[in-house]
Write a protein that holds these residues in place. Structure first.
Motif, PDB file in Angstrom:
ATOM      1  N   HIS A   1      -1.784   7.425   5.865  1.00 55.66           N
ATOM      2  CA  HIS A   1      -2.866   6.450   5.703  1.00 55.66           C
ATOM      3  C   HIS A   1      -2.597   5.263   6.636  1.00 55.66           C
TER       4      HIS A   1
ATOM      5  N   TYR B   1      -2.372   2.307   6.028  1.00 57.81           N
ATOM      6  CA  TYR B   1      -1.551   1.239   5.447  1.00 57.81           C
ATOM      7  C   TYR B   1      -0.042   1.518   5.587  1.00 57.81           C
TER       8      TYR B   1
ATOM      9  N   ASP C   1      -8.337   7.152   6.969  1.00 51.36           N
ATOM     10  CA  ASP C   1      -8.637   6.475   5.707  1.00 51.36           C
ATOM     11  C   ASP C   1      -8.718   7.540   4.603  1.00 51.36           C
ATOM     12  N   SER C   2      -9.017   7.102   3.397  1.00 46.51           N
ATOM     13  CA  SER C   2      -8.984   8.034   2.260  1.00 46.51           C
ATOM     14  C   SER C   2      -9.949   9.203   2.455  1.00 46.51           C
TER      15      SER C   2
ATOM     16  N   MET D   1      -3.369  10.181  -3.334  1.00 49.31           N
ATOM     17  CA  MET D   1      -3.778  10.835  -2.087  1.00 49.31           C
ATOM     18  C   MET D   1      -3.091  12.195  -1.953  1.00 49.31           C
TER      19      MET D   1
ATOM     20  N   ASN E   1      -9.193   6.547  -5.717  1.00 51.08           N
ATOM     21  CA  ASN E   1      -7.926   5.953  -6.170  1.00 51.08           C
ATOM     22  C   ASN E   1      -7.778   6.122  -7.683  1.00 51.08           C
TER      23      ASN E   1
ATOM     24  N   SER F   1     -14.138   4.245  -0.116  1.00 52.04           N
ATOM     25  CA  SER F   1     -14.830   3.031   0.342  1.00 52.04           C
ATOM     26  C   SER F   1     -15.753   3.349   1.532  1.00 52.04           C
TER      27      SER F   1
ATOM     28  N   HIS G   1     -12.194  -5.699   3.394  1.00 52.84           N
ATOM     29  CA  HIS G   1     -12.353  -4.419   2.685  1.00 52.84           C
ATOM     30  C   HIS G   1     -13.120  -4.706   1.391  1.00 52.84           C
TER      31      HIS G   1
ATOM     32  N   GLU H   1     -12.630  -3.842  -1.465  1.00 57.24           N
ATOM     33  CA  GLU H   1     -11.760  -4.036  -2.632  1.00 57.24           C
ATOM     34  C   GLU H   1     -11.429  -5.517  -2.829  1.00 57.24           C
TER      35      GLU H   1
ATOM     36  N   THR I   1     -11.214   0.949   5.725  1.00 57.89           N
ATOM     37  CA  THR I   1     -10.227   0.722   6.792  1.00 57.89           C
ATOM     38  C   THR I   1     -10.716   1.295   8.130  1.00 57.89           C
TER      39      THR I   1
HETATM   40  P1  13P Z   1      -9.846   3.387   2.447  1.00 55.53           P
HETATM   41  O1  13P Z   1      -8.798   4.279   2.966  1.00 55.53           O
HETATM   42  O2  13P Z   1     -11.012   4.142   1.897  1.00 55.53           O
HETATM   43  O3  13P Z   1     -10.264   2.325   3.388  1.00 55.53           O
HETATM   44  O4  13P Z   1      -9.234   2.641   1.148  1.00 55.53           O
HETATM   45  C1  13P Z   1      -8.203   1.784   1.238  1.00 55.53           C
HETATM   46  C2  13P Z   1      -7.248   1.898   0.130  1.00 55.53           C
HETATM   47  O5  13P Z   1      -7.043   1.026  -0.648  1.00 55.53           O
HETATM   48  C3  13P Z   1      -6.470   3.091  -0.004  1.00 55.53           C
HETATM   49  O6  13P Z   1      -5.512   2.869  -0.930  1.00 55.53           O
END
Ligand code: 13P
Ligand code: SF4
Length: 327
Positions: free
Chosen positions: A41, A43, A57-58, A81, A131, A146, A216, A218, A233
């Protein structure tokens, strides 16, 4: 041989590695030998993203999981994930280098609580953000990420009531944007996005007047309201690539800036400040549990692995496939 009992208790393999071992080269070699791929991912730590076969991304990671051809996947991300990958590719061995890599959003919505809530609102469609645990997915009607949340909500007839779980910020953002009145929203949040400080964000904007604020969904409403762009993301990454602006204040997990910089090395990326000034970073502590060392050891020993029973896989697959079918 590793002691699986100890690893299961710890969540990861804790073994000394000789300092002469070149982890990057060893991981590349093991991938080839074992027919393994690494999915990561945005992140993740830069060095983990750089050794991955695919970073996304997710949503993109779910699509990738559905089309996997390799025997082994090492998932550089968090547990929900890796579980989604196992659900979409049940015959693949899915390795999560550290089983402690959870998610505050997934933790905020357990099976029993959602089941009880569903029983109180039997006419509501249950839309869950990806998530969530595999167990929660088994009682969901459709999932979303997202990237596709707007499309998923719009795919449900306007007059049909919805339970949206677990992210209250994404839920409220969608409810307002899509004017979906009959939408009940779970009270969960992501600890990384929840702690951005509006006050500090505006201070940074003042000292960098040409910068655009990108966030984002969130993030809480005050952050969303002052943002020039809101997206997942991958959408944020694409936006910074296409935009004529030269500077961005980025309100999401810090790891995403690695790809932004790669695509636009001439541009300036400022991480949005969290409330807690002693921290000074927006890292997701769960995402950052995946290190090169853990990647290497988990691939070497093919452990720890994600295990789900067939009934869970079969039931959890339904809302994920429904999501992937919405174009
Ligand atoms: P996306 O990958 O959909 O942007 O979501 C971010 C996230 O928080 C994944 O944990
Ligand atoms: Fe979960 Fe937030 Fe970490 Fe994403 S950034 S994995 S939503 S805790």
């Amino acid at each position: 041989m590793i002691d699986k009992y100890t690893v299961d208790k710890l969540g990861y393999i804790d073994e000394d590695i000789d300092s002469s071992v070149n982890l990057v080269e060893e991981i590349k070699l093991l991938k080839k030998q074992k027919d393994a791929v690494i999915l990561a991912h945005y992140y993740q730590n830069p060095e983990v993203q750089d050794i991955a076969d695919f970073v996304g991304d997710s949503l993109a990671l779910s699509v990738k999981a559905k089309n996997l051809k390799s025997k082994i996947v090492v998932f550089a991300g968090v547990k929900f994930m890796a579980e989604t990958t196992k659900i979409l590719a049940p015959s693949t061995k899915v390795i999560l280098p550290d089983l402690n890599a959870g998610c505050s959003l997934a933790d905020s919505c357990d099976y029993e609580s959602l089941k009880n809530y569903k029983d109180i609102h039997p006419n509501h469609k249950v839309v869950t953000y990806i998530n969530t645990t595999a167990a929660v997915k088994t009682i969901s009607d459709i999932c979303c990420t997202s990237s596709n949340a707007e499309r998923i909500i719009n795919s449900i007839p306007k007059n049909e009531p919805i339970i949206f779980a677990p992210d209250r910020n994404l839920g409220n953002y969608l409810k307002n944007k899509l004017q979906k009145e009959n939408m009940l929203i779970w009270d969960g949040f992501c600890h990384v996005h929840q702690r951005f400080s509006l006050e500090k964000l505006l201070e940074i904007k003042k000292s960098n007047p040409g910068s655009l604020i990108i966030s984002h969904p969130e993030c809480p409403k005050p952050i969303i309201l002052v943002s020039d762009y809101i997206g997942s993301t991958s959408q944020m990454i694409e936006y910074t690539k296409q935009s004529k602006s030269k500077s961005f204040i980025v309100a999401t997990e810090y790891g995403v800036i690695h790809e932004m910089k790669k695509l636009s090395p001439e541009k300036n990326f400022i991480p949005a400040p969290p409330e807690d000034s002693t921290c000074g970073c927006n890292d997701c502590s769960y995402m950052k549990m995946i290190t090169l060392k853990k990647l290497y050891l988990s691939l070497l020993h093919e452990y720890p692995i994600i295990e789900l029973d067939k009934e869970t896989i079969d039931k959890a697959l339904i809302p994920i496939e429904r999501m992937l079918a919405v174009k």
